[in-house]
Design a protein around this motif. Structure first.
Motif, PDB file in Angstrom:
ATOM      1  N   LYS A   2     -44.458  -1.190  -9.222  1.00 57.87           N
ATOM      2  CA  LYS A   2     -44.219  -2.331 -10.093  1.00 57.87           C
ATOM      3  C   LYS A   2     -42.744  -2.716  -9.996  1.00 57.87           C
ATOM      4  O   LYS A   2     -41.865  -1.887 -10.207  1.00 57.87           O
ATOM      5  CB  LYS A   2     -44.576  -1.986 -11.530  1.00 57.87           C
ATOM      6  CG  LYS A   2     -46.046  -1.702 -11.721  1.00 57.87           C
ATOM      7  CD  LYS A   2     -46.343  -1.350 -13.157  1.00 57.87           C
ATOM      8  CE  LYS A   2     -47.833  -1.092 -13.312  1.00 57.87           C
ATOM      9  NZ  LYS A   2     -48.181  -0.799 -14.694  1.00 57.87           N
ATOM     10  N   GLU A  18     -45.065  -9.676  -3.975  1.00 61.31           N
ATOM     11  CA  GLU A  18     -46.500  -9.563  -3.734  1.00 61.31           C
ATOM     12  C   GLU A  18     -46.824  -9.475  -2.238  1.00 61.31           C
ATOM     13  O   GLU A  18     -47.643  -8.666  -1.808  1.00 61.31           O
ATOM     14  CB  GLU A  18     -47.205 -10.754  -4.384  1.00 61.31           C
ATOM     15  CG  GLU A  18     -48.684 -10.562  -4.577  1.00 61.31           C
ATOM     16  CD  GLU A  18     -49.273 -11.667  -5.430  1.00 61.31           C
ATOM     17  OE1 GLU A  18     -49.924 -11.334  -6.429  1.00 61.31           O
ATOM     18  OE2 GLU A  18     -49.080 -12.865  -5.090  1.00 61.31           O
ATOM     19  N   HIS A  22     -46.325  -5.007  -3.292  1.00 70.65           N
ATOM     20  CA  HIS A  22     -46.002  -4.433  -4.591  1.00 70.65           C
ATOM     21  C   HIS A  22     -46.486  -5.357  -5.705  1.00 70.65           C
ATOM     22  O   HIS A  22     -46.857  -6.505  -5.458  1.00 70.65           O
ATOM     23  CB  HIS A  22     -44.501  -4.191  -4.705  1.00 70.65           C
ATOM     24  CG  HIS A  22     -43.995  -3.205  -3.693  1.00 70.65           C
ATOM     25  ND1 HIS A  22     -44.106  -1.848  -3.857  1.00 70.65           N
ATOM     26  CD2 HIS A  22     -43.419  -3.384  -2.480  1.00 70.65           C
ATOM     27  CE1 HIS A  22     -43.607  -1.231  -2.803  1.00 70.65           C
ATOM     28  NE2 HIS A  22     -43.180  -2.148  -1.949  1.00 70.65           N
ATOM     29  N   GLU A  23     -46.459  -4.851  -6.922  1.00 74.42           N
ATOM     30  CA  GLU A  23     -46.891  -5.640  -8.080  1.00 74.42           C
ATOM     31  C   GLU A  23     -45.674  -6.257  -8.761  1.00 74.42           C
ATOM     32  O   GLU A  23     -44.844  -5.541  -9.322  1.00 74.42           O
ATOM     33  CB  GLU A  23     -47.634  -4.754  -9.077  1.00 74.42           C
ATOM     34  CG  GLU A  23     -48.095  -5.488 -10.309  1.00 74.42           C
ATOM     35  CD  GLU A  23     -48.744  -4.581 -11.334  1.00 74.42           C
ATOM     36  OE1 GLU A  23     -48.853  -5.022 -12.503  1.00 74.42           O
ATOM     37  OE2 GLU A  23     -49.135  -3.446 -11.007  1.00 74.42           O
ATOM     38  N   SER A 146     -47.451   0.298  -2.387  1.00 76.38           N
ATOM     39  CA  SER A 146     -47.912   0.302  -3.782  1.00 76.38           C
ATOM     40  C   SER A 146     -49.072   1.270  -3.934  1.00 76.38           C
ATOM     41  O   SER A 146     -49.820   1.539  -3.016  1.00 76.38           O
ATOM     42  CB  SER A 146     -48.332  -1.111  -4.192  1.00 76.38           C
ATOM     43  OG  SER A 146     -49.382  -1.565  -3.380  1.00 76.38           O
TER      44      SER A 146
END
Length: 147
Positions: A2, A18, A22-23, A146
């Motif tokens: 995150k 993104e 990843h978030e 991620s």
């Protein structure tokens, strides 16, 4: 992982985070959740007592309500972040940069967390923009994939 982005509503950073797996933690998702919430009668009048209490966790009662309101949204994202990316000195039209006190407090909270942090200057030229994207890509690659 995150990744908190600052400015929190930067669509450019959101997309880059993104794209590289990843978030992104941004204000858009948090605000959509508040607007879509059936319990809230009248968006944009969507501040609840819980929001006020959350804001007080990050800024004292003497701090202007707009700062506490922003931090009620951003604070939990900062706490959930595994890393962060900050764009320094962006123009007012780039994300939410109009409240300098909110911006300074956000940066302070990120630094205090001790998470991996990339700080890059806002690009003024096409070459600087390419450098920014390369820096973000390298930073995110260093974080690992991620989960």
């Amino acid at each position: 992982m995150k990744v908190f982005i600052d400015p929190p509503n930067s669509m450019i950073l959101f997309d880059l985070v993104e794209r590289f797996g990843h978030e992104p933690l941004s204000s858009m998702a948090v605000i959509q959740e508040k607007v879509d919430n059936i319990e809230v009668d009248m968006p944009p009048m969507n501040v609840t007592l819980d929001d006020v209490v959350k804001g007080l966790k990050y800024a004292g009662v003497e701090v202007p309500s707009g700062i506490r309101g922003r931090l009620a949204l951003w604070g939990p994202m900062i706490e959930a972040a595994d890393a962060a990316i900050i764009i320094e000195d962006p123009p007012f039209s780039f994300g939410c940069v109009g409240c300098d006190r909110s911006n300074e407090l956000t940066k302070y909270l990120l630094h205090r967390r001790g998470i991996p942090l990339l700080t890059v200057a806002y690009p003024e030229t096409a070459e600087q923009a390419k450098t920014l994207v390369a820096s973000v890509k390298e930073f995110l690659a260093g974080l690992g994939a991620s989960a």
